[in-house]
Write a protein that holds these residues in place. Structure first.
Motif, PDB file in Angstrom:
ATOM      1  N   UNK A 143       0.838  -1.203   0.000  1.00 51.76           N
ATOM      2  CA  UNK A 143       0.000   0.000   0.000  1.00 51.76           C
ATOM      3  C   UNK A 143       0.872   1.252   0.000  1.00 51.76           C
ATOM      4  N   UNK A 144       1.976   1.210   0.720  1.00 53.08           N
ATOM      5  CA  UNK A 144       2.887   2.357   0.732  1.00 53.08           C
ATOM      6  C   UNK A 144       3.580   2.525  -0.630  1.00 53.08           C
ATOM      7  N   UNK A 145       3.790   1.412  -1.338  1.00 61.22           N
ATOM      8  CA  UNK A 145       4.400   1.497  -2.667  1.00 61.22           C
ATOM      9  C   UNK A 145       3.483   2.244  -3.635  1.00 61.22           C
ATOM     10  N   UNK A 146       2.170   2.043  -3.495  1.00 60.41           N
ATOM     11  CA  UNK A 146       1.215   2.744  -4.349  1.00 60.41           C
ATOM     12  C   UNK A 146       1.229   4.236  -4.038  1.00 60.41           C
ATOM     13  N   UNK A 147       1.295   4.574  -2.761  1.00 58.30           N
ATOM     14  CA  UNK A 147       1.357   5.986  -2.379  1.00 58.30           C
ATOM     15  C   UNK A 147       2.637   6.623  -2.904  1.00 58.30           C
ATOM     16  N   UNK A 148       3.737   5.894  -2.815  1.00 52.95           N
ATOM     17  CA  UNK A 148       5.008   6.396  -3.334  1.00 52.95           C
ATOM     18  C   UNK A 148       4.896   6.674  -4.836  1.00 52.95           C
ATOM     19  N   UNK A 149       4.185   5.803  -5.534  1.00 49.91           N
ATOM     20  CA  UNK A 149       3.952   5.990  -6.972  1.00 49.91           C
ATOM     21  C   UNK A 149       3.216   7.292  -7.250  1.00 49.91           C
ATOM     22  N   UNK A 150       2.139   7.538  -6.491  1.00 45.35           N
ATOM     23  CA  UNK A 150       1.377   8.771  -6.701  1.00 45.35           C
ATOM     24  C   UNK A 150       2.208  10.000  -6.351  1.00 45.35           C
ATOM     25  N   UNK A 151       2.996   9.920  -5.285  1.00 47.42           N
ATOM     26  CA  UNK A 151       3.856  11.047  -4.918  1.00 47.42           C
ATOM     27  C   UNK A 151       4.885  11.342  -6.009  1.00 47.42           C
ATOM     28  N   UNK A 152       5.279  10.317  -6.743  1.00 45.79           N
ATOM     29  CA  UNK A 152       6.210  10.520  -7.852  1.00 45.79           C
ATOM     30  C   UNK A 152       5.662  11.529  -8.863  1.00 45.79           C
ATOM     31  N   UNK A 153       4.348  11.482  -9.111  1.00 45.97           N
ATOM     32  CA  UNK A 153       3.747  12.406 -10.081  1.00 45.97           C
ATOM     33  C   UNK A 153       3.821  13.848  -9.600  1.00 45.97           C
ATOM     34  N   UNK A 154       4.036  14.037  -8.285  1.00 39.35           N
ATOM     35  CA  UNK A 154       4.077  15.383  -7.709  1.00 39.35           C
ATOM     36  C   UNK A 154       5.488  15.807  -7.310  1.00 39.35           C
ATOM     37  N   UNK A 155       6.473  15.053  -7.761  1.00 41.37           N
ATOM     38  CA  UNK A 155       7.857  15.282  -7.325  1.00 41.37           C
ATOM     39  C   UNK A 155       8.317  16.719  -7.576  1.00 41.37           C
ATOM     40  N   UNK A 156       7.925  17.266  -8.702  1.00 42.76           N
ATOM     41  CA  UNK A 156       8.386  18.606  -9.066  1.00 42.76           C
ATOM     42  C   UNK A 156       7.357  19.696  -8.773  1.00 42.76           C
ATOM     43  N   UNK A 157       6.317  19.358  -8.048  1.00 41.11           N
ATOM     44  CA  UNK A 157       5.309  20.359  -7.704  1.00 41.11           C
ATOM     45  C   UNK A 157       5.872  21.332  -6.657  1.00 41.11           C
ATOM     46  N   UNK A 158       5.506  22.600  -6.717  1.00 41.08           N
ATOM     47  CA  UNK A 158       5.946  23.574  -5.706  1.00 41.08           C
ATOM     48  C   UNK A 158       5.084  23.481  -4.451  1.00 41.08           C
ATOM     49  N   UNK A 159       5.042  22.294  -3.871  1.00 45.85           N
ATOM     50  CA  UNK A 159       4.184  22.044  -2.716  1.00 45.85           C
ATOM     51  C   UNK A 159       4.997  21.506  -1.554  1.00 45.85           C
ATOM     52  N   UNK A 160       4.494  21.728  -0.346  1.00 48.19           N
ATOM     53  CA  UNK A 160       5.124  21.103   0.809  1.00 48.19           C
ATOM     54  C   UNK A 160       4.556  19.689   0.983  1.00 48.19           C
ATOM     55  N   UNK A 161       5.134  18.946   1.908  1.00 49.53           N
ATOM     56  CA  UNK A 161       4.733  17.548   2.083  1.00 49.53           C
ATOM     57  C   UNK A 161       3.278  17.420   2.509  1.00 49.53           C
ATOM     58  N   UNK A 162       2.798  18.347   3.330  1.00 49.45           N
ATOM     59  CA  UNK A 162       1.400  18.300   3.777  1.00 49.45           C
ATOM     60  C   UNK A 162       0.460  18.441   2.587  1.00 49.45           C
ATOM     61  N   UNK A 163       0.771  19.364   1.688  1.00 46.26           N
ATOM     62  CA  UNK A 163      -0.079  19.562   0.515  1.00 46.26           C
ATOM     63  C   UNK A 163      -0.075  18.325  -0.384  1.00 46.26           C
TER      64      UNK A 163
END
Length: 260
Positions: A143-163
């Motif tokens: 389940x954490x691997x899937x979340x890591x996958x989705x976070x990959x799509x946001x790697x270059x977003x100008x967002x903090x971790x909470x966002x």
């Protein structure tokens, strides 16, 4: 304590995890030799999933799983201590989905669409998945691997971790809702009813007769336009895609404001 810490410190920290979670990480060692040397956690979980896929989650019990494998119930308890642990392992096992390789040319919207599609499919392939109550944040490896996958799509977003994690929750919640609707539609069709009965198009004429403008002033024109009971080849899919695109539009708008 350092990130790695001493062995004793690590053991103390890991005690906070449910037993099923530590099993999913392989932290608790399996017995070296089970009955006939053939039983394993993987075989037990696979058997439980097969039962749940066929007969639903209520059909899963330690005794039923043991019987399907040709072992005594007590033999299973040498590997998995409780049904609660078994359910955690079942959830994690069906979450072992293929993660697409990184592609720098892939648009983030396409990546998020694929994430939602894959998550929805889990609910369709394993209708019992959502019958297990959400007890905590995801903590098992798949389940954490899937979340890591989705976070990959946001790697270059100008967002903090909470966002970023808030967007994970938003998209995961939408995928769960869509998955449950698609699962219910699958069940309706498998029971012999038509997709039109699920979409409501079979009831369009009756609703147009029953829904009056004086009682339902805003619903009335929607009913009579046919939008409420749209008769299409994919009555649910189009609606769910529309909702996902609006979520992605919202994320894009949020990013634009962050970059200003």
């Amino acid at each position: 304590m350092t990130q790695n810490g001493s062995h004793e410190e690590q053991e103390e920290v890991l005690k906070s995890l449910p037993n099923g979670v530590t099993l999913s990480w392989g932290i608790i060692k399996q017995p070296r030799r089970g009955p006939k040397g053939e039983l394993s956690i993987e075989k037990i979980v696979a058997a439980a999933i097969a039962i749940a896929d066929q007969d639903g989650l209520p059909a899963v019990s330690m005794s039923r799983v043991a019987q399907s494998l040709g072992y005594s119930t007590m033999s299973l308890y040498r590997y998995i201590a409780s049904k609660e642990d078994l359910l955690i392992l079942m959830q994690d096992a069906v979450s072992n989905v293929p993660i697409p390789p990184e592609d720098a040319a892939l648009d983030w919207r396409d990546g998020m669409r694929e994430y939602v599609r894959v998550c929805v499919q889990v609910f369709r392939d394993h209708p019992w998945y959502s019958d297990i109550p959400i007890m905590s944040i995801p903590t098992t490896p798949n389940t954490l691997q899937i979340i890591d996958w989705l976070l990959r799509t946001m790697r270059d977003f100008p967002l903090n971790d909470y966002e970023k994690i808030s967007f994970v929750l938003l998209l995961s919640s939408y995928a769960r809702a869509c998955g449950m609707i698609q699962r219910d539609m699958d069940r309706v069709i498998q029971s012999g009813r038509s997709p039109e009965s699920f979409s409501g198009s079979d009831y369009s004429a009756a609703l147009k007769y029953l829904v009056k403008a004086d009682r339902f002033p805003d619903l009335y024109p929607v009913i009579h336009s046919g939008a409420y009971t749209d008769d299409t080849d994919s009555p649910i899919g189009n609606d769910l895609d529309f909702g996902l695109e609006r979520i992605l539009d919202g994320i894009a708008h949020y990013l634009e404001n962050k970059r200003k």
